[in-house]
Design an enzyme around this catalytic site. Structure first.
Site, mmCIF file in Angstrom:
data_model
loop_
_atom_site.group_PDB
_atom_site.id
_atom_site.type_symbol
_atom_site.label_atom_id
_atom_site.label_comp_id
_atom_site.label_asym_id
_atom_site.label_seq_id
_atom_site.Cartn_x
_atom_site.Cartn_y
_atom_site.Cartn_z
ATOM 1 N N PRO A 2 0.831 -1.209 0.000
ATOM 2 C CA PRO A 2 0.000 0.000 0.000
ATOM 3 C C PRO A 2 0.863 1.257 0.000
ATOM 4 C CG PRO A 2 -0.812 -1.592 1.598
ATOM 5 C CD PRO A 2 0.496 -2.113 1.116
ATOM 6 N N GLU A 3 0.482 2.227 -0.827
ATOM 7 C CA GLU A 3 1.231 3.477 -0.876
ATOM 8 C C GLU A 3 0.594 4.484 0.076
ATOM 9 O OE1 GLU A 3 2.686 4.707 -4.685
ATOM 10 O OE2 GLU A 3 2.547 2.698 -5.521
ATOM 11 N N LYS A 52 4.084 5.537 4.698
ATOM 12 C CA LYS A 52 3.441 4.229 4.804
ATOM 13 C C LYS A 52 3.272 3.781 6.250
ATOM 14 C CE LYS A 52 5.367 2.930 0.318
ATOM 15 N NZ LYS A 52 6.130 1.943 -0.462
ATOM 16 N N ARG A 263 11.512 -3.515 -6.866
ATOM 17 C CA ARG A 263 10.205 -3.533 -7.509
ATOM 18 C C ARG A 263 10.382 -3.330 -9.010
ATOM 19 N NH1 ARG A 263 6.109 -2.357 -3.993
ATOM 20 N NH2 ARG A 263 4.766 -3.255 -5.599
#
Length: 275
Positions: A2-3, A52, A263
């Site tokens: 989640p950002e 975050k 990522r």
């Protein structure tokens, strides 16, 4: 993972549901039993987020620090609560009042902190584009001294808090910036474009629950919010993210993909050449 917009929305919803109440805090899973006992029955002062990280403040300066990691979820439900067993998944922490229940599952961090420990967590983070008190100059001071690529730096939470892979890919594409540009070679004007765009885009994610970066949809969402309406999104909301091998909608070249900072980075090698 989640950002930052997801955590900001969670903080908003938790604050709305529990601020001013004294929720019962439990750990049905058992792994947070001692921490839950420390805050259960204390007044819930409020919830906030930084990047975050989610912070829940209880009375007597007790704070619960949450980081969802890759698979964590935190649901907030309204309605009469009867304390029945969890329906799905192992619940690390549960907050419950007669009106609301919130269940935390799968976080990498869930712990009770002192105010000094909270300050130490925040001191490690870069500015958060979602916060009105954020100072982009703090991030720039780290960026323009670094030999790491801008694609790496945007994912470093000590440089910039709350930005994850989707926003990284999309904002670099939106401004034709080469993701391989070293921070020390990035122009100040380019950094200003990135920061200002994140300040514009990330609140739309809070409002819609989705990352919105395609300009046509950005304008639609902004217009709907300006009219006081709830935006409805039914179409694709990315230009390069997860579009490897497809044509760039701006120049027609194939979208590329490569692992950067753990990522998958997506970018267009033809039109993303600006430094």
């Amino acid at each position: 993972m989640p950002e930052g917009h997801t955590l900001a929305a969670l903080a908003r919803d938790l604050h709305a549901a529990f601020a001013g109440t004294t929720p019962t805090v439990t750990s049905p899973q058992g792994r947070f039993a001692q921490g839950a006992a420390r805050v259960s029955g204390r007044p819930f002062v409020g919830a906030t987020s930084r990047g975050k990280h989610l912070l829940l403040e209880f009375g007597d300066e007790q704070w619960v620090h949450v980081h969802l990691g890759l698979i964590g979820t935190f649901t907030v439900d309204a309605g009469d609560w009867t304390a029945e067993a969890p329906v799905t998944g192992a619940v690390r922490m549960r907050l419950a009042t007669p009106e609301h229940v919130a269940d935390l599952r799968g976080p990498i961090v869930c712990s009770v902190l002192t105010p000094e420990e909270v300050a130490a967590v925040l001191a490690r983070l870069g500015p958060d584009p979602l916060r009105p008190d954020a100072d982009p100059e703090r991030a720039w001071q780290r960026i323009h001294r670094s030999g790491r690529s801008v694609a790496e730096l945007l994912m470093d939470q000590a440089v910039l808090a709350g930005v994850g892979n989707v926003y990284r890919c999309e904002v670099l594409w939106r401004h034709r910036l080469s993701p391989t540009t070293a921070g020390r070679d990035l122009r100040p004007a380019s950094w200003s474009l990135v920061w200002d765009d994140l300040v514009r885009l990330m609140p739309l994610g809070v409002a819609t629950g989705r990352i919105v970066t395609v300009e046509e949809q950005v304008l639609e969402v902004e217009a709907a919010l300006g009219r006081g309406e709830r935006p409805r999104l039914t179409r694709r909301t990315s230009s390069v993210y997860k579009r490897e091998g497809l044509p760039c909608e701006r120049c027609g070249s194939r979208i590329r993909a490569r692992l950067v900072a753990g990522r998958t980075l997506y970018w267009c090698g033809r039109c993303q050449r600006r430094r």
